[in-house]
Design a protein around this motif. Structure first.
Motif, PDB file in Angstrom:
ATOM      1  N   SER A 256       0.820  -1.204   0.000  1.00 56.73           N
ATOM      2  CA  SER A 256       0.000   0.000   0.000  1.00 56.73           C
ATOM      3  C   SER A 256       0.859   1.262   0.000  1.00 56.73           C
ATOM      4  O   SER A 256       0.541   2.258  -0.662  1.00 56.73           O
ATOM      5  N   LEU A 257       1.961   1.218   0.741  1.00 53.18           N
ATOM      6  CA  LEU A 257       2.845   2.374   0.791  1.00 53.18           C
ATOM      7  C   LEU A 257       3.520   2.623  -0.550  1.00 53.18           C
ATOM      8  O   LEU A 257       3.762   3.788  -0.941  1.00 53.18           O
ATOM      9  N   ILE A 258       3.837   1.561  -1.275  1.00 47.23           N
ATOM     10  CA  ILE A 258       4.555   1.710  -2.543  1.00 47.23           C
ATOM     11  C   ILE A 258       3.603   1.923  -3.719  1.00 47.23           C
ATOM     12  O   ILE A 258       3.791   2.821  -4.541  1.00 47.23           O
ATOM     13  N   TYR A 259       2.538   1.087  -3.779  1.00 51.71           N
ATOM     14  CA  TYR A 259       1.667   1.110  -4.959  1.00 51.71           C
ATOM     15  C   TYR A 259       0.269   1.667  -4.679  1.00 51.71           C
ATOM     16  O   TYR A 259      -0.571   1.715  -5.575  1.00 51.71           O
ATOM     17  N   GLY A 260       0.012   2.042  -3.469  1.00 51.28           N
ATOM     18  CA  GLY A 260      -1.343   2.416  -3.117  1.00 51.28           C
ATOM     19  C   GLY A 260      -2.138   1.169  -2.793  1.00 51.28           C
ATOM     20  O   GLY A 260      -1.583   0.073  -2.629  1.00 51.28           O
ATOM     21  N   ASN A 261      -3.444   1.296  -2.731  1.00 50.02           N
ATOM     22  CA  ASN A 261      -4.302   0.159  -2.384  1.00 50.02           C
ATOM     23  C   ASN A 261      -5.239  -0.157  -3.537  1.00 50.02           C
ATOM     24  O   ASN A 261      -6.364   0.356  -3.598  1.00 50.02           O
ATOM     25  N   PRO A 262      -4.781  -0.977  -4.475  1.00 54.38           N
ATOM     26  CA  PRO A 262      -5.609  -1.270  -5.648  1.00 54.38           C
ATOM     27  C   PRO A 262      -6.734  -2.265  -5.375  1.00 54.38           C
ATOM     28  O   PRO A 262      -7.614  -2.452  -6.221  1.00 54.38           O
ATOM     29  N   THR A 263      -6.666  -2.916  -4.227  1.00 52.79           N
ATOM     30  CA  THR A 263      -7.657  -3.956  -3.936  1.00 52.79           C
ATOM     31  C   THR A 263      -8.971  -3.327  -3.494  1.00 52.79           C
ATOM     32  O   THR A 263      -9.029  -2.619  -2.505  1.00 52.79           O
ATOM     33  N   LYS A 264     -10.006  -3.632  -4.214  1.00 50.97           N
ATOM     34  CA  LYS A 264     -11.334  -3.160  -3.844  1.00 50.97           C
ATOM     35  C   LYS A 264     -12.252  -4.383  -3.759  1.00 50.97           C
ATOM     36  O   LYS A 264     -12.039  -5.379  -4.427  1.00 50.97           O
TER      37      LYS A 264
END
Length: 310
Positions: A256-264
């Motif tokens: 999450s820190l590197i790529y954000g949170n793409p999981t929805k």
């Protein structure tokens, strides 16, 4: 002076077999003139004509025979314990009324016990012909599991059918626990035992009262009576899941820190929750089974209640 051989026969709905068993014992001991058989039938809450048949047999004198009748069904283990408590023979054996335990084997068993230093001569089936394959598979699996996780080793295919000296019987009676698994108890008390192999013998008449579910429950009782390994497995699996969950948490935070949170979405989250919840309930069930055994032991209820004896 002849030696007395006490024969314990637990019975549940065996109206078609008790007479045949009586005749088989009479025929067998005709070959053993120096031994006096005494049969003790245990009527374990039968709802057929078993008790009536036992009353009729009690009137006969070819073979000394008696019976105990429980106030309800308490199970075969209670029947075995009641038999051991109420016989006084120099030698004691436990047999099924359906003649799956061949009475003819008593000739060799008595000879071995009297000519060697063995304390017990047991029997073990070498095959399961005539038995459903699924039942045979799970039975063999049970012996593999319990011998792997328990300090008390049980011979695969071992039967309750065995001939014991009085000192071994007295040792078994000292174990007056409510939750009983006789195959394990016979092994736990020790004493020098020899097992005689024999091929499976089908019932001479009637229907067995043991179905797959009752045998499965009996095997679970045996495992939890003589092993605490299921509790240890619960601890280690719990630690493993905690480690995996912690590693997963670190992975999610870093991602999450590197790529954000793409999981929805929530499907994966719900699946994990259900998995962990199910595993927790499973292990709570294991723990609850052990606690339930403690609960039954501390109440000190009788293992059986006798309604009638002759």
């Amino acid at each position: 002076m002849s030696q007395k051989v006490s024969i314990i026969v637990p019975c549940h709905n065996e109206e078609e077999t008790v007479e045949l068993f009586y005749q088989a014992i009479q025929k067998t001991f005709a070959q053993l003139p120096n031994y006096q058989p005494s049969i003790l039938f245990i009527n374990d809450g039968s709802n057929d004509q078993t008790l009536k048949k036992l009353r009729q047999l009690n009137q006969r004198t070819e073979v000394d025979n008696h019976f105990l009748s429980f106030s309800r069904q308490f199970g075969k283990e209670a029947g075995i314990y009641a038999g051991l408590k109420n016989v006084d023979g120099d030698l004691v054996t436990i047999m099924d009324a359906d003649l799956q335990d061949p009475p003819q084997m008593l000739v060799e068993m008595i000879h071995l016990l009297e000519t060697t230093d063995y304390d017990c001569i047991g029997t073990a089936r070498t095959d399961r012909s005539g038995e459903p394959k699924l039942r045979s598979f799970f039975s063999n699996l049970f012996y593999k599991i319990i011998n792997r996780i328990s300090d008390t080793q049980i011979v695969p295919g071992a039967r309750d059918f065995r001939l014991m000296r009085r000192d071994m019987v007295n040792a078994i009676l000292e174990m007056s626990e409510y939750n009983r698994f006789s195959k394990g108890i016979f092994s736990w008390v020790g004493f020098k035992t020899k097992y005689l192999p024999y091929k499976n013998v089908e019932r001479v008449a009637g229907q067995t009262s043991w179905n797959f579910w009752s045998l499965f429950k009996y095997s679970i009782e045996g495992i939890t009576d003589f092993s605490t390994v299921p509790l240890i497995i619960a601890v280690w699996l719990g630690l493993l899941v905690m480690f995996i969950a912690f590693a997963g948490l670190i992975f999610i935070v870093v991602r999450s820190l590197i790529y954000g949170n793409p999981t929805k979405g929530w499907s994966s989250t719900i699946s994990i929750i259900l998995f962990l919840g199910g595993m927790q309930l499973f292990f709570l069930g294991i723990i609850g089974n052990y606690i339930g055994k403690i609960f039954l032991e501390v109440k000190k209820r009788p293992i059986y209640i006798i309604k009638e004896r002759k």
